[in-house]
Scaffold this motif. Structure first.
Motif, PDB file in Angstrom:
ATOM      1  N   ILE A 134       0.799  -1.229   0.000  1.00  0.00           N
ATOM      2  CA  ILE A 134       0.000   0.000   0.000  1.00  0.00           C
ATOM      3  C   ILE A 134       0.828   1.274   0.000  1.00  0.00           C
ATOM      4  N   MET A 135       2.137   1.176   0.329  1.00  0.00           N
ATOM      5  CA  MET A 135       2.954   2.387   0.380  1.00  0.00           C
ATOM      6  C   MET A 135       2.971   3.140  -0.954  1.00  0.00           C
ATOM      7  N   PRO A 136       3.198   2.473  -2.091  1.00  0.00           N
ATOM      8  CA  PRO A 136       3.155   3.207  -3.373  1.00  0.00           C
ATOM      9  C   PRO A 136       1.786   3.801  -3.662  1.00  0.00           C
ATOM     10  N   ILE A 137       0.736   3.068  -3.286  1.00  0.00           N
ATOM     11  CA  ILE A 137      -0.627   3.543  -3.548  1.00  0.00           C
ATOM     12  C   ILE A 137      -0.931   4.784  -2.720  1.00  0.00           C
ATOM     13  N   VAL A 138      -0.558   4.756  -1.449  1.00  0.00           N
ATOM     14  CA  VAL A 138      -0.794   5.911  -0.567  1.00  0.00           C
ATOM     15  C   VAL A 138      -0.086   7.146  -1.102  1.00  0.00           C
ATOM     16  N   THR A 139       1.156   6.974  -1.542  1.00  0.00           N
ATOM     17  CA  THR A 139       1.922   8.114  -2.055  1.00  0.00           C
ATOM     18  C   THR A 139       1.273   8.724  -3.290  1.00  0.00           C
TER      19      THR A 139
END
Length: 492
Positions: free
Chosen positions: A449-454
């Motif tokens: 989820i880190m890339p998506i959140v960014t």
């Protein structure tokens, strides 16, 4: 993107997209073949890529003197990162010998409770990785012990591995001691403290979601009792027997955090953290003298506690152990210097940025590039170096602060490496935890989820900063307008 051809030399042949693709194909082929076929280090493969770039430049009509100057300029641009990496090496060695890192790990182990195992595993690996700056070291020691505990509790190992990997990569992404945390701002053109501070908001959101996921998902697994905690207890005892654990040893990390918050430059901020630890260590740790600080600052600390897991985790630090990253940075910047000065980078990026009409779209394009780099050039460092040099000038031309790029690099390049089976990170995790990438991937919540959140926050204007360093939200732009009105606005 501007052509960095300061000498005014023009190539005999027009630089076209095919020339750029050929250059990258050479690099990708060498990297992939060397890593997958021979499990070799990336340095020589990267240097072959430099040779390939130089040959293409010569074919285009650039003179050797110009190519050599381009490589030197590329190296010069990385010197701040090299200095920081060297100082970080000193810091890690001092933090271990003085008991700072052992104290952080020791207190972290106290968080382990069977009822909340997944959350505890996440927190323990986060603390350990933050303290040591290495996700690999965390997974190979603390992670291995926690997998054994999970089996005793009846928790599926892929789920436990997901929590371990999420925590390890959170620390790898956020720790000023981490190679990637220093490499990303170096490639983007900013400093490590500015980079870390800008990452806090999106990373905090991703980590909060991850924490909640493991907290609630953990309720599905009732503790069966009979879990073998001996490995974790042995690590805790080994640390306590060899170091004088004192809460005051948590002060040096606090000093570094305060330095970040106070916007102190990276080099003095990190140095201050090392000095604080040195003073406390000389007072608190029996048998530690100034000579030990000097030795561990260069050669690193060599642990001899009698526990293999503890020794493996705490044998680290020193300038000598940073030479891997320093040398890779230099070679990578030789490649980047040629690509930028000859325009080979410009022709490729100009095609890619046509897909990015808005700043948020550029962040998305960068993250996709990092993911593809982890797939085709299966090495975490390269997924930061290559996209970083590709897009650095484009971000500046679009009026964006370099920390926007550095955040995008880490939000994808660092964390997605664990999700690719043939990437060096994916292969390493399988070898130490014994869980296949496909099995643990669905449970690597933070990494997924880190890339998506960014990207989502980029479209909200939160992870996109203008050239003055203000986020492109209503609040950020209002603050910029206020300072502009007062005449206090300064371009960064």
């Amino acid at each position: 993107m501007e052509n960095n051809n300061n000498s005014g030399q023009q190539p005999k042949r027009e630089v076209k997209i095919r020339h750029s693709l050929i250059t990258f194909a050479i690099l990708i082929a060498c990297m992939s073949y060397g890593i997958i076929k021979y499990d070799a280090g990336v340095h020589v493969s990267m240097f072959i890529g430099v040779c390939g770039a130089a040959c293409v430049a010569l074919y285009l009509g650039f003179k050797w003197d110009f190519i050599e100057e381009a490589m030197k300029k590329g190296i010069y641009n990385s010197l701040q990162a090299v200095m920081i990496l060297i100082i970080v090496g000193i810091l890690i060695g001092i933090w271990i010998v003085t008991g700072v890192v052992p104290a952080m790990i020791y207190y972290g182990l106290k968080l382990l409770t069977p009822r909340f195992f997944l959350v505890a595993a996440l927190l323990i690996c986060s603390i350990t990785s933050l303290a040591t700056g290495t996700s690999w070291g965390t997974m190979g020691t603390m992670g291995l012990a926690l997998v054994g505990v999970a089996m005793g509790l009846g928790i599926p190992t892929p789920v436990a591995a997901g929590a371990i990997i999420s925590g390890a990569y959170f620390g790898d992404k956020m720790s000023p001691l981490s190679d990637t945390t220093n490499l990303a701002p170096a490639m983007a053109g900013t400093d490590v403290f500015t980079h870390v501070k800008f990452m806090m908001k999106p990373t905090g959101v991703a980590y909060g979601i991850t924490f909640a996921f493991y907290l609630f998902y953990g309720f599905h697994f009732a503790a069966k009792g009979g879990a073998d905690l001996s490995g974790v207890e042995a690590m805790s005892s080994g640390i306590a027997e060899n170091f004088n654990i004192n809460p005051l040893l948590l002060l040096p990390p606090v000093v570094v955090i305060i330095a970040i918050a106070r916007k102190m430059p990276a080099i003095p901020g990190i140095t201050l953290g090392a000095i604080t630890a040195a003073v406390l260590g000389l007072i608190i740790q029996p048998g530690v003298d100034f000579g030990d600080l000097l030795t561990c600052g260069y050669d690193g600390f060599v642990a001899n506690t009698g526990d293999k897991a503890v020794d493996s985790l705490l044998t680290s630090g020193g300038i000598s152990n940073m030479l891997y990253s320093v040398s890779l940075t230099i070679i990578a910047m030789m490649f980047g210097g040629i690509m930028e000065a000859t325009g080979l980078l410009q022709v490729l990026v100009s095609r890619l940025v046509k897909l990015a009409k808005k700043p948020a779209s550029l962040v998305l394009t960068t993250e996709v590039t990092c993911l593809l780099s982890n797939i085709v050039m299966p090495e975490q460092y390269i997924s930061i170096v290559v996209p970083g040099r590709m897009y650095a000038d484009t971000y500046r031309e679009k009026g964006l602060h370099p920390k926007t790029l550095s955040n995008a690099l880490e939000s994808s390049g660092t964390v997605t490496s664990a999700l690719v089976p043939w990437n060096t990170c994916g292969a390493y995790i399988f070898s130490v935890l014994g869980v296949h990438t496909i099995s643990y991937m669905p449970y690597c919540t933070f990494n997924l989820i880190m890339p998506i959140v960014t990207v989502v926050m980029a479209y909200m204007g939160i992870t996109v900063a203008d050239k003055y360093g203000f986020s492109m939200t209503k609040k950020g732009q209002a603050k910029e307008a206020e300072l502009r009105e007062k005449g206090e606005l300064e371009e960064i």
